[in-house]
Design a protein around this motif. Structure first.
Motif, PDB file in Angstrom:
ATOM      1  N   GLN A 237      43.274  61.503 111.898  1.00 36.81           N
ATOM      2  CA  GLN A 237      42.886  61.609 110.546  1.00 36.81           C
ATOM      3  C   GLN A 237      43.678  62.568 109.846  1.00 36.81           C
ATOM      4  O   GLN A 237      44.566  63.427 110.458  1.00 36.81           O
ATOM      5  CB  GLN A 237      41.334  62.267 110.425  1.00 36.81           C
ATOM      6  CG  GLN A 237      40.503  61.040 110.883  1.00 36.81           C
ATOM      7  CD  GLN A 237      40.108  60.014 110.549  1.00 36.81           C
ATOM      8  OE1 GLN A 237      40.430  59.483 109.234  1.00 36.81           O
ATOM      9  NE2 GLN A 237      40.306  58.869 111.185  1.00 36.81           N
ATOM     10  N   GLY A 238      43.670  62.408 108.517  1.00 34.58           N
ATOM     11  CA  GLY A 238      44.523  63.530 107.850  1.00 34.58           C
ATOM     12  C   GLY A 238      43.630  64.828 107.689  1.00 34.58           C
ATOM     13  O   GLY A 238      42.367  64.706 107.755  1.00 34.58           O
ATOM     14  N   PRO A 239      44.267  65.892 107.137  1.00 31.77           N
ATOM     15  CA  PRO A 239      43.450  67.059 107.109  1.00 31.77           C
ATOM     16  C   PRO A 239      42.426  67.013 105.841  1.00 31.77           C
ATOM     17  O   PRO A 239      42.612  66.132 105.034  1.00 31.77           O
ATOM     18  CB  PRO A 239      44.528  68.095 106.562  1.00 31.77           C
ATOM     19  CG  PRO A 239      45.743  67.317 107.072  1.00 31.77           C
ATOM     20  CD  PRO A 239      45.721  66.098 107.031  1.00 31.77           C
TER      21      PRO A 239
ATOM     22  N   GLN B 283      41.339  69.019 110.841  1.00 34.42           N
ATOM     23  CA  GLN B 283      41.949  67.683 110.917  1.00 34.42           C
ATOM     24  C   GLN B 283      41.418  67.154 112.200  1.00 34.42           C
ATOM     25  O   GLN B 283      41.624  67.584 113.318  1.00 34.42           O
ATOM     26  CB  GLN B 283      43.545  67.789 110.981  1.00 34.42           C
ATOM     27  CG  GLN B 283      44.320  66.528 111.037  1.00 34.42           C
ATOM     28  CD  GLN B 283      45.851  66.775 111.013  1.00 34.42           C
ATOM     29  OE1 GLN B 283      46.160  67.806 111.530  1.00 34.42           O
ATOM     30  NE2 GLN B 283      46.399  65.512 110.721  1.00 34.42           N
TER      31      GLN B 283
END
Lengths: 111, 114
Positions: free
Chosen positions: B41-43, B37
């Motif tokens: 941001q998202g994973p 991540q």
């Protein structure tokens, strides 16, 4: 274009308000639609998930999926300051184990 | 343990060095995932283990990244010749079976490459 899009916010609302968080996705093969909550410097925590279309309710939280418009929503009723966190949507397929994530929306509940 | 444990919590390393990140899953969980991540941001999926074997490593960005799970429990993510772009939070999750709907995440390892 990312496969899962999410407005990063921040979204700031007063305590007690109804919160609406949304994502769009582009891959029509997605069947799993997940919502996670992430507090600062912690790992994501699964709130709820929906398989295919429809609604799902769990306490103050309701998840909706509209596959015709590729739109995912999470509603939070009677919002509390402790709900302040980043909310991430994620989608996945039946055929593999990769979740595709949105960037997350930062939610702030003002007392 | 009660949850997924990742060590260290924070790691600062110099560009070009080798690092190892460790994940202790929940006892009895056969499935283990690594995600990365970046800030804001998202994973991003890296690799998925079912037991000892890597069932899907298609998310590893290049051959500098490698992960093992030799006994089907603890997993180690290894990064060679680190670059500044590797700086991120590395998340591990485990679940009792392959369904990611039952996965629990650790708190992550924050890697900073200077």
């Amino acid at each position: 274009q990312k496969e899962v899009e999410q407005d990063p916010g921040p979204l700031s609302v007063p305590e007690g308000a109804i919160v609406s968080l949304n994502c769009t996705y582009s891959n029509s093969a997605f069947q799993y639609f997940m919502w996670y909550r992430q507090y600062s410097r912690k790992g994501p925590e699964l709130l709820m998930y929906t398989y295919s279309s429809g609604n799902k309710e769990d306490g103050r939280f309701t998840a909706q999926v509209d596959k015709s418009s590729k739109y995912i929503s999470l509603f939070i009723r009677d919002s509390q300051p402790s709900d302040s966190a980043t909310y991430l949507c994620a989608s996945g397929m039946d055929s593999n184990y990769q979740l595709i994530w949105g960037a997350g929306t930062k939610l702030i509940i003002k007392p | 343990g009660a949850g997924v444990s990742q060590t260290p919590s924070n790691k600062v390393t110099e560009k070009g060095k080798y690092v190892e990140l460790r994940c202790d899953p929940i006892s009895g969980h056969t499935a283990l995932y690594w995600y990365r991540q970046s800030l804001g941001q998202g994973p991003e999926f890296l690799i998925y283990f079912q037991g000892t074997g890597a069932a899907d490593d298609s998310g590893l960005p290049n051959d500098r990244f490698f992960a093992v799970r030799p006994e089907g429990s603890v997993s180690t993510l290894k990064i060679q010749r680190t670059e500044r772009g590797d700086s991120a939070v590395y998340l591990c999750a485990s679940s009792p079976g392959p369904a990611y709907t039952e996965a629990f995440f650790g708190q992550g390892t924050r890697l900073t490459v200077v």
